[in-house]
Scaffold this motif. Structure first.
Motif, PDB file in Angstrom:
ATOM      1  N   VAL A 233       0.848  -1.192   0.000  1.00  0.00           N
ATOM      2  CA  VAL A 233       0.000   0.000   0.000  1.00  0.00           C
ATOM      3  C   VAL A 233       0.882   1.240   0.000  1.00  0.00           C
ATOM      4  O   VAL A 233       1.736   1.412   0.868  1.00  0.00           O
ATOM      5  CB  VAL A 233      -0.935   0.002   1.229  1.00  0.00           C
ATOM      6  CG1 VAL A 233      -1.754   1.284   1.268  1.00  0.00           C
ATOM      7  CG2 VAL A 233      -1.850  -1.215   1.200  1.00  0.00           C
ATOM      8  N   SER A 236      -2.712   5.477   2.272  1.00  0.00           N
ATOM      9  CA  SER A 236      -3.793   5.003   3.135  1.00  0.00           C
ATOM     10  C   SER A 236      -5.150   5.369   2.540  1.00  0.00           C
ATOM     11  O   SER A 236      -5.292   6.364   1.824  1.00  0.00           O
ATOM     12  CB  SER A 236      -3.658   5.610   4.532  1.00  0.00           C
ATOM     13  OG  SER A 236      -2.403   5.298   5.101  1.00  0.00           O
ATOM     14  N   TYR A 237      -6.135   4.538   2.873  1.00  0.00           N
ATOM     15  CA  TYR A 237      -7.500   4.792   2.394  1.00  0.00           C
ATOM     16  C   TYR A 237      -8.480   4.258   3.428  1.00  0.00           C
ATOM     17  O   TYR A 237      -8.294   3.159   3.969  1.00  0.00           O
ATOM     18  CB  TYR A 237      -7.736   4.099   1.050  1.00  0.00           C
ATOM     19  CG  TYR A 237      -9.178   4.171   0.572  1.00  0.00           C
ATOM     20  CD1 TYR A 237      -9.690   5.334   0.009  1.00  0.00           C
ATOM     21  CD2 TYR A 237     -10.029   3.072   0.702  1.00  0.00           C
ATOM     22  CE1 TYR A 237     -11.000   5.404  -0.426  1.00  0.00           C
ATOM     23  CE2 TYR A 237     -11.345   3.135   0.273  1.00  0.00           C
ATOM     24  CZ  TYR A 237     -11.832   4.301  -0.290  1.00  0.00           C
ATOM     25  OH  TYR A 237     -13.138   4.371  -0.696  1.00  0.00           O
ATOM     26  N   ALA A 239     -12.271   3.044   4.164  1.00  0.00           N
ATOM     27  CA  ALA A 239     -13.396   2.476   3.423  1.00  0.00           C
ATOM     28  C   ALA A 239     -14.629   3.376   3.520  1.00  0.00           C
ATOM     29  O   ALA A 239     -14.949   3.911   4.592  1.00  0.00           O
ATOM     30  CB  ALA A 239     -13.710   1.082   3.955  1.00  0.00           C
ATOM     31  N   GLU A 244     -15.480  -2.383   0.929  1.00  0.00           N
ATOM     32  CA  GLU A 244     -14.126  -1.866   0.762  1.00  0.00           C
ATOM     33  C   GLU A 244     -13.293  -2.143   2.014  1.00  0.00           C
ATOM     34  O   GLU A 244     -13.842  -2.467   3.077  1.00  0.00           O
ATOM     35  CB  GLU A 244     -14.164  -0.354   0.481  1.00  0.00           C
ATOM     36  CG  GLU A 244     -14.887  -0.010  -0.811  1.00  0.00           C
ATOM     37  CD  GLU A 244     -15.081   1.488  -1.005  1.00  0.00           C
ATOM     38  OE1 GLU A 244     -15.693   1.867  -2.021  1.00  0.00           O
ATOM     39  OE2 GLU A 244     -14.632   2.277  -0.142  1.00  0.00           O
ATOM     40  N   THR A 246     -10.130  -0.786   4.693  1.00  0.00           N
ATOM     41  CA  THR A 246      -9.347   0.334   5.215  1.00  0.00           C
ATOM     42  C   THR A 246      -7.928  -0.151   5.470  1.00  0.00           C
ATOM     43  O   THR A 246      -7.722  -1.112   6.217  1.00  0.00           O
ATOM     44  CB  THR A 246      -9.956   0.874   6.523  1.00  0.00           C
ATOM     45  OG1 THR A 246     -11.277   1.372   6.261  1.00  0.00           O
ATOM     46  CG2 THR A 246      -9.098   1.981   7.103  1.00  0.00           C
ATOM     47  N   LEU A 247      -6.956   0.492   4.833  1.00  0.00           N
ATOM     48  CA  LEU A 247      -5.566   0.074   4.972  1.00  0.00           C
ATOM     49  C   LEU A 247      -4.678   1.284   5.216  1.00  0.00           C
ATOM     50  O   LEU A 247      -5.045   2.421   4.900  1.00  0.00           O
ATOM     51  CB  LEU A 247      -5.087  -0.659   3.718  1.00  0.00           C
ATOM     52  CG  LEU A 247      -5.775  -1.990   3.390  1.00  0.00           C
ATOM     53  CD1 LEU A 247      -5.278  -2.517   2.056  1.00  0.00           C
ATOM     54  CD2 LEU A 247      -5.526  -3.017   4.483  1.00  0.00           C
ATOM     55  N   TRP A 263     -10.623  -0.416  -9.295  1.00  0.00           N
ATOM     56  CA  TRP A 263     -10.878  -0.910  -7.939  1.00  0.00           C
ATOM     57  C   TRP A 263     -10.650  -2.417  -7.939  1.00  0.00           C
ATOM     58  O   TRP A 263     -11.420  -3.170  -8.527  1.00  0.00           O
ATOM     59  CB  TRP A 263     -12.310  -0.575  -7.504  1.00  0.00           C
ATOM     60  CG  TRP A 263     -12.470   0.872  -7.172  1.00  0.00           C
ATOM     61  CD1 TRP A 263     -12.679   1.889  -8.040  1.00  0.00           C
ATOM     62  CD2 TRP A 263     -12.418   1.457  -5.872  1.00  0.00           C
ATOM     63  NE1 TRP A 263     -12.757   3.083  -7.377  1.00  0.00           N
ATOM     64  CE2 TRP A 263     -12.605   2.854  -6.033  1.00  0.00           C
ATOM     65  CE3 TRP A 263     -12.238   0.950  -4.576  1.00  0.00           C
ATOM     66  CZ2 TRP A 263     -12.612   3.751  -4.968  1.00  0.00           C
ATOM     67  CZ3 TRP A 263     -12.248   1.843  -3.506  1.00  0.00           C
ATOM     68  CH2 TRP A 263     -12.431   3.216  -3.702  1.00  0.00           C
ATOM     69  N   LYS A 268      -6.381  -9.112   2.766  1.00  0.00           N
ATOM     70  CA  LYS A 268      -5.497  -8.800   3.879  1.00  0.00           C
ATOM     71  C   LYS A 268      -5.753  -9.842   4.959  1.00  0.00           C
ATOM     72  O   LYS A 268      -6.832  -9.890   5.537  1.00  0.00           O
ATOM     73  CB  LYS A 268      -5.797  -7.393   4.410  1.00  0.00           C
ATOM     74  CG  LYS A 268      -5.020  -7.008   5.657  1.00  0.00           C
ATOM     75  CD  LYS A 268      -3.522  -6.900   5.393  1.00  0.00           C
ATOM     76  CE  LYS A 268      -2.799  -6.380   6.631  1.00  0.00           C
ATOM     77  NZ  LYS A 268      -1.327  -6.390   6.474  1.00  0.00           N
ATOM     78  N   TYR A 274     -12.632  -4.353  -1.715  1.00  0.00           N
ATOM     79  CA  TYR A 274     -12.159  -3.502  -2.804  1.00  0.00           C
ATOM     80  C   TYR A 274     -11.196  -2.445  -2.268  1.00  0.00           C
ATOM     81  O   TYR A 274     -11.339  -1.966  -1.132  1.00  0.00           O
ATOM     82  CB  TYR A 274     -13.340  -2.809  -3.488  1.00  0.00           C
ATOM     83  CG  TYR A 274     -14.225  -3.741  -4.285  1.00  0.00           C
ATOM     84  CD1 TYR A 274     -13.890  -4.091  -5.588  1.00  0.00           C
ATOM     85  CD2 TYR A 274     -15.393  -4.266  -3.740  1.00  0.00           C
ATOM     86  CE1 TYR A 274     -14.701  -4.945  -6.327  1.00  0.00           C
ATOM     87  CE2 TYR A 274     -16.204  -5.125  -4.469  1.00  0.00           C
ATOM     88  CZ  TYR A 274     -15.858  -5.455  -5.763  1.00  0.00           C
ATOM     89  OH  TYR A 274     -16.654  -6.300  -6.484  1.00  0.00           O
ATOM     90  N   TYR A 275     -10.220  -2.070  -3.131  1.00  0.00           N
ATOM     91  CA  TYR A 275      -9.249  -1.038  -2.767  1.00  0.00           C
ATOM     92  C   TYR A 275      -8.784  -0.364  -4.054  1.00  0.00           C
ATOM     93  O   TYR A 275      -8.640  -1.028  -5.084  1.00  0.00           O
ATOM     94  CB  TYR A 275      -8.052  -1.653  -2.038  1.00  0.00           C
ATOM     95  CG  TYR A 275      -7.260  -0.649  -1.222  1.00  0.00           C
ATOM     96  CD1 TYR A 275      -7.678  -0.289   0.050  1.00  0.00           C
ATOM     97  CD2 TYR A 275      -6.106  -0.066  -1.726  1.00  0.00           C
ATOM     98  CE1 TYR A 275      -6.963   0.630   0.811  1.00  0.00           C
ATOM     99  CE2 TYR A 275      -5.388   0.856  -0.987  1.00  0.00           C
ATOM    100  CZ  TYR A 275      -5.817   1.198   0.287  1.00  0.00           C
ATOM    101  OH  TYR A 275      -5.109   2.115   1.024  1.00  0.00           O
ATOM    102  N   TYR A 279      -3.410   3.169  -5.464  1.00  0.00           N
ATOM    103  CA  TYR A 279      -2.713   3.297  -4.184  1.00  0.00           C
ATOM    104  C   TYR A 279      -1.853   2.071  -3.878  1.00  0.00           C
ATOM    105  O   TYR A 279      -1.348   1.933  -2.765  1.00  0.00           O
ATOM    106  CB  TYR A 279      -3.722   3.484  -3.052  1.00  0.00           C
ATOM    107  CG  TYR A 279      -4.550   4.753  -3.146  1.00  0.00           C
ATOM    108  CD1 TYR A 279      -4.147   5.815  -3.963  1.00  0.00           C
ATOM    109  CD2 TYR A 279      -5.721   4.904  -2.429  1.00  0.00           C
ATOM    110  CE1 TYR A 279      -4.903   6.971  -4.060  1.00  0.00           C
ATOM    111  CE2 TYR A 279      -6.482   6.073  -2.514  1.00  0.00           C
ATOM    112  CZ  TYR A 279      -6.063   7.096  -3.331  1.00  0.00           C
ATOM    113  OH  TYR A 279      -6.813   8.240  -3.418  1.00  0.00           O
TER     114      TYR A 279
END
Length: 389
Positions: A233, A236-237, A239, A244, A246-247, A263, A268, A274-275, A279
């Protein structure tokens, strides 16, 4: 903000034009310090005249006074007749020239002569259209083939796509769309943003808002790869939708399905979701320019967020639910663990079978009987039997 300057110049390829007469122009994607990105078209004769003027402005750096001081890159003169072969073969040299140009000292790379030459002109914004004689033929330069002209694609006419819904642009580098608009795609990026042109407009458009005219686009992966591909990654994003993830920057994940709208479905540990692909960076690869670009552009909208859009994507593309992704991913992980466990158990069984044999006392060699006196007297030398008897 200070004076405008160019951050990067990328050669996209060239066009063969037929108006007012047949000629060739090179396509450049110019990235500016205000984060805007513009496509400009230049003939090679123009580029060479620009190059000669630049050398006259900086005689020391061009090597006119002392050849050892030259830092301005070389550029071959145009031929008496520039045909398609010479235009094509020159691309590698021209790409290297542009790269060297923007990396020269600021007094050269940011001078008005350079800035003005690559500024957008009226004819860049209003290129030749279909109504004028014949539509230009476009020859794109693959990013990994700049030094090998035999890999140049072409001749091709840019793919035409249709907008499935209205899209309002969020920055100067993007292009607004209305449902039903026809655009030509110049560059497809796997991050979900495509560079398109429509009449006198150019800009980045979310791939999710576009569909091919004749059927579903086949350039995305049709089947998930549950074995996964390692990525890191880069940004960072948090969700927004339930499906989606969050990472944080620096997290290592596995990509299991690369989708065309930018997407991707990732895993993980044992969680999938989805991500934004923009990124992510493949594990082991180093690209210092990625992070700077990410800070300035947001993730593209997802195809599922486009409302009231009648799209053939929904008809031809196999839709996989997030629950299916999760179930199949966990199933793969479990099967993989079972296979590893079985191989370890087999190894343990072999060791256990061998252990009893290893613990058994080894047979000792038999001790021969002592020879008789007569045998010693008959077979040994005198010195030997005198020591023994």
């Amino acid at each position: 903000m200070g004076d405008a300057f160019i951050r990067h110049i990328e050669l996209l390829g060239y066009e063969k034009r037929f108006f007012p007469s047949q000629h060739y122009v090179y396509m450049f994607l110019v990235k500016w310090n205000d984060l805007s990105e513009k496509v400009v078209y230049r003939r090679f004769t123009e580029i060479y005249e620009f190059h000669k003027a630049l050398k006259e402005m900086f005689p020391i750096e061009s090597g006119d006074i002392n050849a050892e001081n030259r830092i301005i890159p070389h550029l071959p003169a145009p031929k008496w007749f520039d045909g398609q072969r010479s235009t094509e073969n020159r691309q590698g040299t021209l790409a290297e020239y542009c790269y060297a140009l923007v990396n020269l000292p600021h007094k050269i790379s940011r001078c008005l002569h350079v800035v003005n030459f690559f500024k957008v002109r009226h004819d860049d914004m209003n290129p030749v259209t279909d109504s004028q004689i014949k539509k230009p033929e476009v020859f794109l330069l693959p990013k990994d083939s700049k030094k090998n002209p035999t890999d140049i694609t072409g001749p091709i006419v840019l793919q035409t796509y249709r907008a499935i819904a209205d899209y309002e642009k969020n920055s100067n580098s993007e292009m607004a769309l209305k449902a039903g608009d026809m655009v030509d795609v110049v560059e497809k990026s796997e991050n979900g943003w495509w560079f398109c042109q429509m009449k006198n407009k150019r800009g980045w458009v979310p791939a999710a808002y576009l569909e091919p005219l004749d059927g579903p686009d086949e350039s995305e992966e049709q089947e998930p790869n549950y074995a996964g591909e390692a990525y890191v990654v880069q940004k960072s994003y948090t969700a927004v939708e339930e499906d989606e993830l969050t990472l944080k920057e620096g997290d290592t994940i596995e990509v299991i399905h690369k989708l065309l709208d930018g997407w991707w479905v990732i895993r993980k540990d044992e969680t999938t979701g989805y991500y934004p692909s923009m990124y992510l960076q493949k594990a082991g690869e180093m690209n210092t320019s990625v992070k700077s670009e990410l800070r300035n552009r947001g993730a593209p909208p997802r195809r599922s967020t486009i409302r009231n859009a009648k799209s053939i994507h929904k008809q031809g593309r196999k839709k996989i639910s997030q629950e299916t992704y999760r179930r199949n991913s966990k199933k793969y992980i479990q099967n993989h663990r079972n296979m590893r466990g079985n191989s370890q158990n087999k190894a343990n069984v072999i060791i256990e079978k061998n252990e009893p044999e290893d613990n058994k006392p080894k047979a000792q060699p038999a001790v021969p009987p002592r020879p008789s006196k007569d045998l010693i007297m008959n077979r040994c030398t005198e010195s030997t039997w005198r020591k023994i008897l």
